[in-house]
Scaffold this motif. Sequence first.
Motif, PDB file in Angstrom:
ATOM      1  N   LEU A   1      -7.776  -3.085  -5.791  1.00  0.00           N
ATOM      2  CA  LEU A   1      -8.612  -2.164  -6.552  1.00  0.00           C
ATOM      3  C   LEU A   1      -7.881  -0.867  -6.874  1.00  0.00           C
ATOM      4  N   ALA A   2      -6.939  -0.485  -6.027  1.00  0.00           N
ATOM      5  CA  ALA A   2      -6.210   0.766  -6.262  1.00  0.00           C
ATOM      6  C   ALA A   2      -5.374   0.715  -7.541  1.00  0.00           C
ATOM      7  N   ALA A   3      -4.947  -0.483  -7.935  1.00  0.00           N
ATOM      8  CA  ALA A   3      -4.102  -0.597  -9.132  1.00  0.00           C
ATOM      9  C   ALA A   3      -4.827  -0.171 -10.401  1.00  0.00           C
ATOM     10  N   PRO A   4      -6.029  -0.675 -10.728  1.00  0.00           N
ATOM     11  CA  PRO A   4      -6.709  -0.206 -11.945  1.00  0.00           C
ATOM     12  C   PRO A   4      -7.257   1.211 -11.826  1.00  0.00           C
ATOM     13  N   ILE A   5      -7.421   1.725 -10.598  1.00  0.00           N
ATOM     14  CA  ILE A   5      -7.924   3.090 -10.451  1.00  0.00           C
ATOM     15  C   ILE A   5      -6.876   4.100 -10.880  1.00  0.00           C
ATOM     16  N   TRP A   6      -5.597   3.789 -10.682  1.00  0.00           N
ATOM     17  CA  TRP A   6      -4.539   4.751 -10.955  1.00  0.00           C
ATOM     18  C   TRP A   6      -4.484   5.199 -12.416  1.00  0.00           C
ATOM     19  N   PRO A   7      -4.502   4.288 -13.410  1.00  0.00           N
ATOM     20  CA  PRO A   7      -4.489   4.759 -14.802  1.00  0.00           C
ATOM     21  C   PRO A   7      -5.693   5.622 -15.145  1.00  0.00           C
TER      22      PRO A   7
ATOM     23  N   ALA B   1       0.830  -1.208   0.000  1.00  0.00           N
ATOM     24  CA  ALA B   1       0.000   0.000   0.000  1.00  0.00           C
ATOM     25  C   ALA B   1       0.863   1.256   0.000  1.00  0.00           C
ATOM     26  N   PHE B   2       1.937   1.233   0.769  1.00  0.00           N
ATOM     27  CA  PHE B   2       2.876   2.362   0.777  1.00  0.00           C
ATOM     28  C   PHE B   2       3.584   2.497  -0.564  1.00  0.00           C
ATOM     29  N   LEU B   3       4.009   1.361  -1.138  1.00  0.00           N
ATOM     30  CA  LEU B   3       4.730   1.408  -2.410  1.00  0.00           C
ATOM     31  C   LEU B   3       3.841   1.878  -3.555  1.00  0.00           C
ATOM     32  N   GLU B   4       2.564   1.555  -3.506  1.00  0.00           N
ATOM     33  CA  GLU B   4       1.674   1.982  -4.581  1.00  0.00           C
ATOM     34  C   GLU B   4       1.601   3.503  -4.669  1.00  0.00           C
ATOM     35  N   VAL B   5       1.691   4.178  -3.537  1.00  0.00           N
ATOM     36  CA  VAL B   5       1.669   5.641  -3.559  1.00  0.00           C
ATOM     37  C   VAL B   5       3.034   6.192  -3.951  1.00  0.00           C
ATOM     38  N   THR B   6       4.101   5.643  -3.363  1.00  0.00           N
ATOM     39  CA  THR B   6       5.421   6.220  -3.572  1.00  0.00           C
ATOM     40  C   THR B   6       5.982   5.952  -4.967  1.00  0.00           C
TER      41      THR B   6
ATOM     42  N   TYR C   1      -6.287   6.751  -3.334  1.00  0.00           N
ATOM     43  CA  TYR C   1      -5.880   7.085  -1.972  1.00  0.00           C
ATOM     44  C   TYR C   1      -6.915   6.600  -0.957  1.00  0.00           C
ATOM     45  N   ALA C   2      -8.178   6.874  -1.253  1.00  0.00           N
ATOM     46  CA  ALA C   2      -9.248   6.469  -0.334  1.00  0.00           C
ATOM     47  C   ALA C   2      -9.307   4.952  -0.194  1.00  0.00           C
ATOM     48  N   ALA C   3      -9.108   4.236  -1.308  1.00  0.00           N
ATOM     49  CA  ALA C   3      -9.138   2.770  -1.252  1.00  0.00           C
ATOM     50  C   ALA C   3      -8.021   2.231  -0.377  1.00  0.00           C
ATOM     51  N   LEU C   4      -6.822   2.810  -0.496  1.00  0.00           N
ATOM     52  CA  LEU C   4      -5.694   2.336   0.308  1.00  0.00           C
ATOM     53  C   LEU C   4      -5.887   2.649   1.792  1.00  0.00           C
ATOM     54  N   LEU C   5      -6.394   3.845   2.093  1.00  0.00           N
ATOM     55  CA  LEU C   5      -6.656   4.177   3.493  1.00  0.00           C
ATOM     56  C   LEU C   5      -7.719   3.261   4.087  1.00  0.00           C
ATOM     57  N   CYS C   6      -8.775   3.010   3.337  1.00  0.00           N
ATOM     58  CA  CYS C   6      -9.827   2.094   3.817  1.00  0.00           C
ATOM     59  C   CYS C   6      -9.284   0.675   3.983  1.00  0.00           C
ATOM     60  N   ALA C   7      -8.399   0.281   3.090  1.00  0.00           N
ATOM     61  CA  ALA C   7      -7.822  -1.062   3.185  1.00  0.00           C
ATOM     62  C   ALA C   7      -7.022  -1.220   4.463  1.00  0.00           C
ATOM     63  N   MET C   8      -6.202  -0.238   4.780  1.00  0.00           N
ATOM     64  CA  MET C   8      -5.400  -0.335   6.000  1.00  0.00           C
ATOM     65  C   MET C   8      -6.275  -0.251   7.252  1.00  0.00           C
TER      66      MET C   8
END
Length: 423
Positions: free
Chosen positions: A331-337, A271-276, A348-355
């Motif tokens: 789900l955050a992966a296909p949202i990014w493109p 989750a951290f790496l997906e943002v960074t 961002y919201a998906a990753l925060l909710c996931a954690m």
Amino acid sequence: MFDKTYRQRLEADLAQWEADGVIAPAAAASIRGALPPLSPGINIAVIVAIVGGLLIAAAFLAFVAAHWTEIARLLRFAILLAGMIVAGGLGAWFAASGRIVLADLCSSIGAIIYGAGIALVGQMYHLGDDFAGGMLLWSIGAFAAALLTGSRGALAVGLAAACIWTCMRAYDAPDALHLQFVVVWLIAAAIALAWHSRVAAHLVAIAVLPWWIATSLRFDVDGVQPSFVLANGAALLFGGGLAIAAVPSPRAHRLGSVLAIYGAFALAVVAFLEVTTVDDLFRLRTSTTAAQPSWAIMCGVAGVVLALASAGVTRRAGEILAACAIGLVLLAAPIWPASAAGEPWFAYAALLCAMLCLVVSGVLDDVRPRIVAGWLGIAGVIAAITWAVKGSLLRRSAFLAVAGVIAVVFATALNRALPRAER
């Protein structure tokens, strides 16, 4: 939980319950008598003996290396063979006298000497220049030693050699999946399951991570982000661990619980790496984000399905939330493109909710490592969102403020909905 710590806590509880009159002294004595004897631990004498043995082995290797060119080839081979025989003989003697730790150490040293022998014999006789193949041969020998002696150290040596082997194969052939390592890893997992050993389970869980990392980094074209591939690996490790732990067997529960713990921490790191990595803090790919490989997507979906299946078997609400955490990270992966033109707020919201789901899952199931992983993931995602290069810092602060307000409102409603005894 380690056996010694558990026994100390149980003894304190029994004494307290006996003093409070909750249980009778006879019942407490019966509980103590039903417990198996503790395995001998590592005392100071054993630690000093281990250090002494390592120093002697290092001195022997240094002496041989200093005079290596002056020793005849057959004598070199005899020295290596003698080293393995001596290590095995000492291990057998220590095992017969009940010194399990020292016996395990001797088996490990024998496995290391075996690997050194492969390298040195190949150098002496100018064998094929296939270093990765030599690592595979070393791994096979170490696994054989582990099966024959029950040595956790030999298993660690075999897994380390196998990890180096798969990383080298992934580097040599980046266009093909190195599925042979999966077979080796499954053999190691079967050994850990048969041994019913937490140490072996930890070794097996750690060993799967280099394969996923090397596999994710092998995509040098089409702009595939390694973090998205790693997310599917973390999902499979987490969900698969939960499913194995749900099997009504103490051996499966121990192995599966350890795998699930590593999967939870891997999910937080991803989750951290997906943002960074995707949001320009650390650019690993110069082209736009492409679709993930189909096999990786299938692994991620399998992780969600296995987590839900585990929840259906165990009837634990926490495992349902664990499946939600896995699904939201994926789900955050296909949202990014889809958000390439602007800020990926939904990702961002998906990753925060996931954690957050991961933390609540650990609380409901009373699994402390899962709680720690979730909190670390929340901290990492918030930090990455705050300091990402892309976009306006003011908008990010507004997003975090809105997310915080929503979380507080949800917590207030949840607190009112729960019975007073559960608050």
